[in-house]
Design a protein around this motif. Structure first.
Motif, PDB file in Angstrom:
ATOM      1  N   LYS A 281     -13.085  72.171  99.493  1.00  0.00           N
ATOM      2  CA  LYS A 281     -12.420  72.465  98.533  1.00  0.00           C
ATOM      3  C   LYS A 281     -12.869  73.422  97.408  1.00  0.00           C
ATOM      4  O   LYS A 281     -14.018  73.650  97.275  1.00  0.00           O
ATOM      5  CB  LYS A 281     -12.075  71.271  97.781  1.00  0.00           C
ATOM      6  N   VAL A 282     -12.112  74.451  97.162  1.00  0.00           N
ATOM      7  CA  VAL A 282     -12.331  75.515  96.092  1.00  0.00           C
ATOM      8  C   VAL A 282     -11.838  75.243  94.919  1.00  0.00           C
ATOM      9  O   VAL A 282     -10.398  75.168  94.754  1.00  0.00           O
ATOM     10  CB  VAL A 282     -12.187  77.048  96.846  1.00  0.00           C
ATOM     11  N   ILE A 283     -12.521  75.318  93.857  1.00  0.00           N
ATOM     12  CA  ILE A 283     -11.985  75.493  92.379  1.00  0.00           C
ATOM     13  C   ILE A 283     -12.313  76.657  91.571  1.00  0.00           C
ATOM     14  O   ILE A 283     -13.526  76.788  91.549  1.00  0.00           O
ATOM     15  CB  ILE A 283     -12.403  74.194  91.722  1.00  0.00           C
ATOM     16  N   ASN A 284     -11.499  77.296  91.088  1.00  0.00           N
ATOM     17  CA  ASN A 284     -11.737  78.354  90.249  1.00  0.00           C
ATOM     18  C   ASN A 284     -11.993  77.854  88.657  1.00  0.00           C
ATOM     19  O   ASN A 284     -10.792  77.313  88.167  1.00  0.00           O
ATOM     20  CB  ASN A 284     -10.826  79.482  90.274  1.00  0.00           C
ATOM     21  N   VAL A 285     -13.098  77.480  88.172  1.00  0.00           N
ATOM     22  CA  VAL A 285     -13.386  76.712  87.148  1.00  0.00           C
ATOM     23  C   VAL A 285     -12.630  77.512  85.901  1.00  0.00           C
ATOM     24  O   VAL A 285     -12.315  77.003  84.973  1.00  0.00           O
ATOM     25  CB  VAL A 285     -14.931  76.493  86.892  1.00  0.00           C
ATOM     26  N   LYS A 286     -12.626  78.773  85.994  1.00  0.00           N
ATOM     27  CA  LYS A 286     -12.169  79.669  84.873  1.00  0.00           C
ATOM     28  C   LYS A 286     -10.758  79.097  84.591  1.00  0.00           C
ATOM     29  O   LYS A 286     -10.209  79.240  83.339  1.00  0.00           O
ATOM     30  CB  LYS A 286     -12.300  80.855  85.272  1.00  0.00           C
ATOM     31  N   LYS A 287     -10.118  78.833  85.670  1.00  0.00           N
ATOM     32  CA  LYS A 287      -8.486  78.602  85.644  1.00  0.00           C
ATOM     33  C   LYS A 287      -8.413  76.860  85.439  1.00  0.00           C
ATOM     34  O   LYS A 287      -7.215  76.354  84.981  1.00  0.00           O
ATOM     35  CB  LYS A 287      -7.911  78.917  86.748  1.00  0.00           C
ATOM     36  N   ASN A 288      -9.394  76.245  85.863  1.00  0.00           N
ATOM     37  CA  ASN A 288      -9.304  74.700  86.017  1.00  0.00           C
ATOM     38  C   ASN A 288     -10.458  74.073  85.384  1.00  0.00           C
ATOM     39  O   ASN A 288     -11.294  73.530  85.920  1.00  0.00           O
ATOM     40  CB  ASN A 288      -9.185  74.285  87.448  1.00  0.00           C
ATOM     41  N   ALA A 289     -10.257  73.930  84.010  1.00  0.00           N
ATOM     42  CA  ALA A 289     -11.501  73.648  83.247  1.00  0.00           C
ATOM     43  C   ALA A 289     -11.426  72.350  82.813  1.00  0.00           C
ATOM     44  O   ALA A 289     -12.301  71.929  81.811  1.00  0.00           O
ATOM     45  CB  ALA A 289     -11.598  74.895  82.001  1.00  0.00           C
ATOM     46  N   ASP A 290     -10.851  71.456  83.548  1.00  0.00           N
ATOM     47  CA  ASP A 290     -11.025  70.057  83.192  1.00  0.00           C
ATOM     48  C   ASP A 290     -12.208  69.475  83.826  1.00  0.00           C
ATOM     49  O   ASP A 290     -12.369  69.013  85.010  1.00  0.00           O
ATOM     50  CB  ASP A 290      -9.781  69.232  83.784  1.00  0.00           C
ATOM     51  N   ASN A 292     -13.897  66.863  83.358  1.00  0.00           N
ATOM     52  CA  ASN A 292     -14.079  65.257  84.069  1.00  0.00           C
ATOM     53  C   ASN A 292     -13.307  65.214  85.326  1.00  0.00           C
ATOM     54  O   ASN A 292     -13.875  64.644  86.282  1.00  0.00           O
ATOM     55  CB  ASN A 292     -13.061  64.231  83.049  1.00  0.00           C
ATOM     56  N   GLN A 293     -12.402  65.832  85.372  1.00  0.00           N
ATOM     57  CA  GLN A 293     -11.768  66.062  86.726  1.00  0.00           C
ATOM     58  C   GLN A 293     -12.624  66.588  87.926  1.00  0.00           C
ATOM     59  O   GLN A 293     -12.936  66.268  88.969  1.00  0.00           O
ATOM     60  CB  GLN A 293     -10.482  66.843  86.686  1.00  0.00           C
ATOM     61  N   ILE A 294     -13.495  67.776  87.382  1.00  0.00           N
ATOM     62  CA  ILE A 294     -14.516  68.358  88.400  1.00  0.00           C
ATOM     63  C   ILE A 294     -15.595  67.353  88.565  1.00  0.00           C
ATOM     64  O   ILE A 294     -16.093  67.457  89.608  1.00  0.00           O
ATOM     65  CB  ILE A 294     -14.885  69.824  87.626  1.00  0.00           C
ATOM     66  N   LYS A 295     -16.001  66.516  87.519  1.00  0.00           N
ATOM     67  CA  LYS A 295     -17.055  65.839  87.850  1.00  0.00           C
ATOM     68  C   LYS A 295     -16.690  64.771  88.868  1.00  0.00           C
ATOM     69  O   LYS A 295     -17.449  64.381  89.530  1.00  0.00           O
ATOM     70  CB  LYS A 295     -17.595  64.973  86.489  1.00  0.00           C
ATOM     71  N   GLU A 296     -15.318  64.167  88.746  1.00  0.00           N
ATOM     72  CA  GLU A 296     -14.707  63.538  89.826  1.00  0.00           C
ATOM     73  C   GLU A 296     -14.919  64.116  91.222  1.00  0.00           C
ATOM     74  O   GLU A 296     -15.380  63.318  92.266  1.00  0.00           O
ATOM     75  CB  GLU A 296     -13.474  62.829  89.507  1.00  0.00           C
ATOM     76  N   GLU A 297     -14.536  65.463  91.360  1.00  0.00           N
ATOM     77  CA  GLU A 297     -14.738  66.134  92.482  1.00  0.00           C
ATOM     78  C   GLU A 297     -16.101  66.237  93.190  1.00  0.00           C
ATOM     79  O   GLU A 297     -16.159  65.933  94.596  1.00  0.00           O
ATOM     80  CB  GLU A 297     -14.198  67.420  92.449  1.00  0.00           C
ATOM     81  N   ILE A 298     -16.855  66.363  92.181  1.00  0.00           N
ATOM     82  CA  ILE A 298     -18.276  66.558  92.619  1.00  0.00           C
ATOM     83  C   ILE A 298     -18.780  65.115  93.169  1.00  0.00           C
ATOM     84  O   ILE A 298     -19.489  65.164  94.223  1.00  0.00           O
ATOM     85  CB  ILE A 298     -19.341  66.823  91.330  1.00  0.00           C
ATOM     86  N   GLU A 299     -18.594  64.062  92.544  1.00  0.00           N
ATOM     87  CA  GLU A 299     -18.994  62.802  92.951  1.00  0.00           C
ATOM     88  C   GLU A 299     -18.364  62.376  94.377  1.00  0.00           C
ATOM     89  O   GLU A 299     -19.001  61.533  95.057  1.00  0.00           O
ATOM     90  CB  GLU A 299     -18.474  61.819  92.025  1.00  0.00           C
ATOM     91  N   ASN A 300     -17.283  62.931  94.708  1.00  0.00           N
ATOM     92  CA  ASN A 300     -16.659  62.642  95.962  1.00  0.00           C
ATOM     93  C   ASN A 300     -17.077  63.930  97.194  1.00  0.00           C
ATOM     94  O   ASN A 300     -16.560  63.824  98.221  1.00  0.00           O
ATOM     95  CB  ASN A 300     -15.118  62.899  95.930  1.00  0.00           C
ATOM     96  N   SER A 301     -17.937  64.661  96.689  1.00  0.00           N
ATOM     97  CA  SER A 301     -18.522  65.612  97.723  1.00  0.00           C
ATOM     98  C   SER A 301     -19.824  65.308  98.295  1.00  0.00           C
ATOM     99  O   SER A 301     -20.818  64.880  97.473  1.00  0.00           O
ATOM    100  CB  SER A 301     -18.442  67.157  97.051  1.00  0.00           C
ATOM    101  N   ASP A 302     -20.268  65.995  99.444  1.00  0.00           N
ATOM    102  CA  ASP A 302     -21.705  65.815 100.061  1.00  0.00           C
ATOM    103  C   ASP A 302     -22.320  67.138  99.642  1.00  0.00           C
ATOM    104  O   ASP A 302     -23.347  67.173  99.429  1.00  0.00           O
ATOM    105  CB  ASP A 302     -21.392  65.549 101.492  1.00  0.00           C
ATOM    106  N   LEU A 303     -21.816  68.112  99.353  1.00  0.00           N
ATOM    107  CA  LEU A 303     -22.266  69.560  99.246  1.00  0.00           C
ATOM    108  C   LEU A 303     -21.664  70.112  98.122  1.00  0.00           C
ATOM    109  O   LEU A 303     -20.227  70.228  98.150  1.00  0.00           O
ATOM    110  CB  LEU A 303     -22.253  70.364 100.493  1.00  0.00           C
ATOM    111  N   ILE A 304     -22.201  70.712  97.078  1.00  0.00           N
ATOM    112  CA  ILE A 304     -21.537  71.359  95.913  1.00  0.00           C
ATOM    113  C   ILE A 304     -22.290  72.990  95.803  1.00  0.00           C
ATOM    114  O   ILE A 304     -23.298  73.062  95.780  1.00  0.00           O
ATOM    115  CB  ILE A 304     -21.623  70.785  94.561  1.00  0.00           C
ATOM    116  N   LEU A 305     -21.301  73.968  95.965  1.00  0.00           N
ATOM    117  CA  LEU A 305     -21.911  75.195  95.678  1.00  0.00           C
ATOM    118  C   LEU A 305     -21.297  75.902  94.431  1.00  0.00           C
ATOM    119  O   LEU A 305     -19.936  75.608  94.023  1.00  0.00           O
ATOM    120  CB  LEU A 305     -21.273  76.150  96.893  1.00  0.00           C
TER     121      LEU A 305
END
Length: 409
Positions: A281-290, A292-305
């Motif tokens: 999954k790819v997220i442009n943080v500049k456009k999606n700056a929530d 808490n939502q991003i932290k939840e995505e991180i917790e559900n991922s095995d690899l974060i770039l």
């Protein structure tokens, strides 16, 4: 003269049995090892691989019992590490007219290692053949098994595969052939695979595809037992152990960009990971700056770039707000990678990497990649100057493959 050890008609073992406890790749080989070298006594006598650099004189003395080294026409070097190419200086000193046969990168490395710039080299690629007078050799490039320059050699008439480190065992044995072994060699064979080859298992699969149509009656590797009893069993074992797992893995790519270059990098990385079967999954943080939502995505991922462009030596967009949260999260079961584009010095990428180092995430950097895989031509963190061109795109894809393989290990 010592007893001839025949591998095939007019093909002989001329190696060395090292029955000490041998230091090797930060390990100690409790059972010792062998350095298997082979002499093909044809119209154009050919040596395939040599021995460890410590035993060059002993190697030449043994070889001289079979043939005058001056008669040797070809020296095939499948792999340049000094436990296999180490006898080359002593051999070339005696075999002054012999042509050295290896890959392009192998030739470059051998010239530098042993100052062989004035020697004649024959550069071979996949499927190239060489007539050595009564026998034909065919060569296949097998990069990263276990170093980049590696190749394997197959003798068509003898149906013998000479794969250097591939299919080896670390056992000091004077019996040499697997059908003469006093005990089952399966454990030694599989332990060797796990230590040396498993980090490169996608390349193992590539190698198996290259040899699947060869009729192989004997596998003559460069360490341990020569496999003449049921060689297919050992090929099947490599195939089984190197196949990808079915466990689903998830990757998350977070980035901020100014002109779109970092977005392009993210796209290339995503494509490479997805080709490895990793859900990305790819997220442009500049456009999606929530956050808490991003932290939840991180917790559900095995690899974060984590990626950013560099502007005035700093990170752009809102990605730093996410990075500040990492130190408070438990990321111990996850991998992290920093990446980005830049025009000058690219400090943002290093700042991201500093944040990762301050968390408990497993940071993928060049040191980890080299120690895990032996690959040293891909650099981590991932840095691209301006927009990726064709060469950079290929490098990004290869970086994604390597990261994906680490995740799937």
């Amino acid at each position: 003269m010592t007893k001839e050890i025949k591998v095939a008609e007019n093909a002989y073992w001329v190696g060395y049995v090292d029955d000490r406890k041998v230091p090797f790749h930060r390990l100690t080989l409790e059972k010792g090892t062998t350095y298997n070298s082979y002499l093909l006594k044809t119209e154009k006598p050919t040596v395939i691989d040599t021995v460890d650099i410590s035993f060059g004189k002993i190697f030449i003395d043994k070889l001289s019992e079979h043939i005058d080294p001056a008669e040797i026409k070809y020296i095939v070097i499948n792999h340049v590490e000094p436990d296999h190419s180490g006898g080359l200086p002593a051999l070339t000193n005696k075999a002054k007219d012999a042509v050295i046969v290896t890959t392009e990168l192998g030739a470059k490395e051998l010239k530098e290692m042993y100052r062989l710039h004035d020697r004649e080299f024959l550069i071979v690629k996949d499927g190239d053949k060489l007539d050595i007078g009564g026998k034909q050799l065919i060569f296949f490039e097998t990069p990263y098994l276990h170093t980049e320059e590696t190749m394997i050699t197959y003798c068509i008439e003898d149906k013998v595969l000479y794969p250097c480190d591939i299919f080896s065992t670390h056992v000091a044995t004077y019996k040499l052939f697997n059908d003469l072994a006093a005990e089952d060699i399966t454990e030694d064979f599989e332990v060797y695979y796990q230590l040396i080859m498993h980090p490169h298992r996608p390349y193992v699969q590539d190698m198996i595809k290259k040899i699947e149509n060869l009729e192989i009656e004997t596998i003559a590797p460069s360490h341990g037992y020569i496999l003449r009893d049921n060689p297919q069993k050992y090929i099947d074992s490599y195939d089984r152990m190197s196949k990808p797992t079915n466990e689903e893995k998830n990757a998350l790519i977070l980035y901020s960009t100014m002109t779109g270059n970092t977005r392009t990098i993210a796209k290339e990385l995503r494509e490479g990971l997805e080709e490895k079967g990793i859900i990305t999954k790819v997220i442009n943080v500049k456009k999606n700056a929530d956050v808490n939502q991003i932290k939840e995505e991180i917790e559900n991922s095995d690899l974060i770039l984590f990626g950013s462009s560099t502007r005035y030596a700093d990170i752009v967009g809102g990605i730093e707000e996410v990075l500040k949260e990492l130190a408070e999260m438990d990321l111990s079961d996850k991998f992290g990678v920093a990446f980005g584009s830049y025009g000058w010095s690219g400090e943002a990428i290093e700042v991201i990497n500093d944040y990762l180092e301050d968390s408990n995430i497993k940071v993928i950097d060049s040191s980890l990649i080299i120690k895990s895989t032996g690959i040293d031509d891909l650099k981590f963190p991932i840095r691209v100057k301006f927009s990726p061109g064709e060469i950079e795109s290929q490098s990004l894809k290869e970086s994604a493959y390597v990261v994906g393989d680490l995740l799937l290990a």
